[in-house]
Design a protein around this motif. Structure first.
Motif, PDB file in Angstrom:
ATOM      1  N   PRO A 140       0.827  -1.214   0.000  1.00 53.86           N
ATOM      2  CA  PRO A 140       0.000   0.000   0.000  1.00 53.86           C
ATOM      3  C   PRO A 140       0.859   1.262   0.000  1.00 53.86           C
ATOM      4  O   PRO A 140       2.028   1.238   0.390  1.00 53.86           O
ATOM      5  CB  PRO A 140      -0.797  -0.128   1.295  1.00 53.86           C
ATOM      6  N   ARG A 141       0.244   2.366  -0.444  1.00 55.45           N
ATOM      7  CA  ARG A 141       0.874   3.679  -0.379  1.00 55.45           C
ATOM      8  C   ARG A 141      -0.118   4.646   0.257  1.00 55.45           C
ATOM      9  O   ARG A 141      -1.316   4.609  -0.047  1.00 55.45           O
ATOM     10  CB  ARG A 141       1.252   4.191  -1.764  1.00 55.45           C
ATOM     11  N   SER A 142       0.383   5.504   1.126  1.00 56.59           N
ATOM     12  CA  SER A 142      -0.466   6.491   1.801  1.00 56.59           C
ATOM     13  C   SER A 142       0.017   7.891   1.467  1.00 56.59           C
ATOM     14  O   SER A 142       1.220   8.130   1.272  1.00 56.59           O
ATOM     15  CB  SER A 142      -0.446   6.280   3.318  1.00 56.59           C
ATOM     16  N   ILE A 143      -0.941   8.817   1.411  1.00 54.24           N
ATOM     17  CA  ILE A 143      -0.636  10.195   1.046  1.00 54.24           C
ATOM     18  C   ILE A 143      -1.627  11.107   1.755  1.00 54.24           C
ATOM     19  O   ILE A 143      -2.806  10.760   1.906  1.00 54.24           O
ATOM     20  CB  ILE A 143      -0.705  10.354  -0.488  1.00 54.24           C
ATOM     21  N   SER A 144      -1.163  12.257   2.220  1.00 57.11           N
ATOM     22  CA  SER A 144      -2.030  13.136   3.002  1.00 57.11           C
ATOM     23  C   SER A 144      -1.624  14.587   2.778  1.00 57.11           C
ATOM     24  O   SER A 144      -0.430  14.902   2.700  1.00 57.11           O
ATOM     25  CB  SER A 144      -1.940  12.798   4.494  1.00 57.11           C
ATOM     26  N   GLY A 145      -2.621  15.462   2.672  1.00 57.73           N
ATOM     27  CA  GLY A 145      -2.350  16.882   2.508  1.00 57.73           C
ATOM     28  C   GLY A 145      -2.305  17.296   1.054  1.00 57.73           C
ATOM     29  O   GLY A 145      -2.183  16.468   0.151  1.00 57.73           O
ATOM     30  N   PRO A 146      -2.387  18.597   0.780  1.00 57.51           N
ATOM     31  CA  PRO A 146      -2.394  19.099  -0.595  1.00 57.51           C
ATOM     32  C   PRO A 146      -1.039  18.938  -1.286  1.00 57.51           C
ATOM     33  O   PRO A 146       0.018  18.996  -0.663  1.00 57.51           O
ATOM     34  CB  PRO A 146      -2.744  20.582  -0.436  1.00 57.51           C
ATOM     35  N   ASN A 147      -1.090  18.700  -2.603  1.00 55.81           N
ATOM     36  CA  ASN A 147       0.071  18.750  -3.497  1.00 55.81           C
ATOM     37  C   ASN A 147       1.198  17.801  -3.068  1.00 55.81           C
ATOM     38  O   ASN A 147       2.365  18.181  -2.996  1.00 55.81           O
ATOM     39  CB  ASN A 147       0.602  20.183  -3.608  1.00 55.81           C
ATOM     40  N   LYS A 148       0.814  16.559  -2.783  1.00 56.37           N
ATOM     41  CA  LYS A 148       1.788  15.528  -2.437  1.00 56.37           C
ATOM     42  C   LYS A 148       1.797  14.468  -3.539  1.00 56.37           C
ATOM     43  O   LYS A 148       0.879  14.373  -4.358  1.00 56.37           O
ATOM     44  CB  LYS A 148       1.439  14.874  -1.097  1.00 56.37           C
ATOM     45  N   GLU A 149       2.829  13.629  -3.562  1.00 58.82           N
ATOM     46  CA  GLU A 149       2.874  12.509  -4.501  1.00 58.82           C
ATOM     47  C   GLU A 149       3.774  11.410  -3.976  1.00 58.82           C
ATOM     48  O   GLU A 149       4.709  11.654  -3.200  1.00 58.82           O
ATOM     49  CB  GLU A 149       3.342  12.964  -5.878  1.00 58.82           C
ATOM     50  N   ILE A 150       3.479  10.173  -4.400  1.00 59.63           N
ATOM     51  CA  ILE A 150       4.274   9.014  -4.025  1.00 59.63           C
ATOM     52  C   ILE A 150       4.053   7.947  -5.082  1.00 59.63           C
ATOM     53  O   ILE A 150       2.971   7.843  -5.666  1.00 59.63           O
ATOM     54  CB  ILE A 150       3.891   8.490  -2.617  1.00 59.63           C
ATOM     55  N   GLY A 151       5.092   7.146  -5.376  1.00 56.68           N
ATOM     56  CA  GLY A 151       5.007   6.145  -6.421  1.00 56.68           C
ATOM     57  C   GLY A 151       4.878   4.734  -5.895  1.00 56.68           C
ATOM     58  O   GLY A 151       5.244   4.434  -4.752  1.00 56.68           O
TER      59      GLY A 151
END
Length: 389
Positions: A140-151
């Protein structure tokens, strides 16, 4: 508090452009949307390819709404945090071989892949433990908040997760290094981007469906959103799904039977979505269908196929040889004859392998004519094969 992620099932699409992406349509038959580098929606798409003629990936935008239809974002005043978690995977290499004429998973033992002796892909890996290694699972990948990225690449595997990737080097095609990316826009909405349309392996290709040792970067998996409110002690977690499929250069041409129709059918049959039509699984035979809403769109879909397939019978069935909407007694025979060329529904309550949907031709004296609809997953070659979908 009643919240939901929209869409509940989202569709992202592959593309080989490293420069640009677009956003998925938000209506059936609609165009994708232009987006900036962070995934903020701009307007209808202008080009499906970038300035180097590479296909742009199509990202699925996910939002959160309350019971009143009001959207909640990471910037809403009552939100402490909004975290998205997505788990993409590809299990194709561990699944069955493509065997279009040998059954499916819908009809039990009589028509099962096992009974039809359909082989698995990569049959040399026989044990369950070894076959699990065929799955592409970056975790899994988690992301939080504006204008973020993850691959979904090997650099971002969660600590301790037993991630699985195919070989880094292949003799044919392109090795799979990622299943895509997650982004958030200015308000913390989620954008799921799939892979780059790569496929590769170490043996010669044997069919359009690939070959042993081959992998590709299509994928699907769950989407979660965990929300913490300023004034609510409980943490709320919502769930949806995302599917990463192949590019679609003609999104305005709608399939005769599509995912939305299938989901609507489930809602009507099982969840009393339209109680006047169906209550607790029992249809109201006196329910009046709305021609403009329920019938005309299907006929229009037949007509759309002429731009992507030379299927003469479907063109004929959308040619308005008479007024399809006229319910008068004088037009009744025309309407009944037109309807007689449509395949009857299958008995979903007691499914068997050979049902009306597998009947391709109608015989009228010495004449035969393909029954409708064609190109909808059923066999369109002969009357010898069971329905597929």
């Amino acid at each position: 508090m009643k919240l939901k992620i929209s869409p509940s099932v989202g569709i992202a699409r592959l593309g080989n452009s490293n420069k640009q992406f677009c956003l998925s349509p938000d209506e059936i038959g609609g165009l994708p949307y232009e987006a900036d580098a962070n995934g903020n929606k701009l307007g209808p798409i202008k080009n499906f390819k970038d300035d180097e003629s590479q296909v742009r990936r199509q990202g699925q935008l996910f939002k959160v709404f309350d019971a009143n239809g009001e959207e909640l974002t990471a910037n809403s005043p009552n939100i402490t945090s909004m975290e998205w978690t997505v788990h993409l995977a590809n299990k194709k290499a561990a699944w069955y071989q493509y065997s279009e004429m040998k059954g499916n998973l819908l009809y039990g033992k009589e028509n099962s892949y096992t009974n039809k002796k359909v082989e698995f892909r990569n049959p040399s890996l026989r044990t369950e433990k070894r076959r699990q290694t065929l799955i592409i699972d970056p975790g899994p990948r988690s992301i939080s908040g504006p204008n973020k990225e993850i691959g979904f690449d090997q650099r971002n595997v969660p600590s301790g997760y037993p991630a699985q990737y195919p070989p880094k080097k292949v003799s044919s095609g392109t090795a799979i290094k990622t299943l895509g990316d997650l982004k958030t826009d200015n308000d913390g909405r989620l954008i799921v981007l799939g892979g780059f349309g790569n496929a590769g392996g170490n043996e010669p290709l044997t069919s359009y469906g690939g070959s042993d040792t081959w992998h590709d970067d299509t994928a699907d998996g769950p989407v979660y959103c965990t929300i913490i409110f300023n004034d609510v002690t409980a943490t709320i977690t919502l769930e949806a799904w995302v599917v990463v499929g192949s590019p679609d250069f003609a999104p305005e041409i709608v399939n005769i039977s599509n995912l939305s129709d299938s989901m609507f059918d489930v809602g009507v049959r099982s969840f009393n979505l339209v109680p006047d039509m169906c209550q607790t699984g029992i249809f109201n035979t006196s329910y009046n269908v709305n021609y403009q809403r329920d019938i005309l769109p299907i006929i229009k879909r037949f007509a759309g196929y002429q731009w992507v397939a030379n299927v003469q019978s479907m063109i004929a069935f959308s040619s308005n040889v008479f007024d399809f909407s006229d319910p008068s007694r004088e037009n009744k025979a025309n309407r009944e004859n037109y309807f007689s060329y449509f395949r009857r529904p299958n008995n979903k309550a007691n499914p068997v392998a050979d049902e009306p949907q597998s009947q391709l031709f109608k015989t009228n004296g010495e004449d035969t004519f393909p029954m409708m609809p064609l190109n909808s997953g059923s066999n369109s070659v002969s009357n010898e094969t069971i329905v597929k979908f």
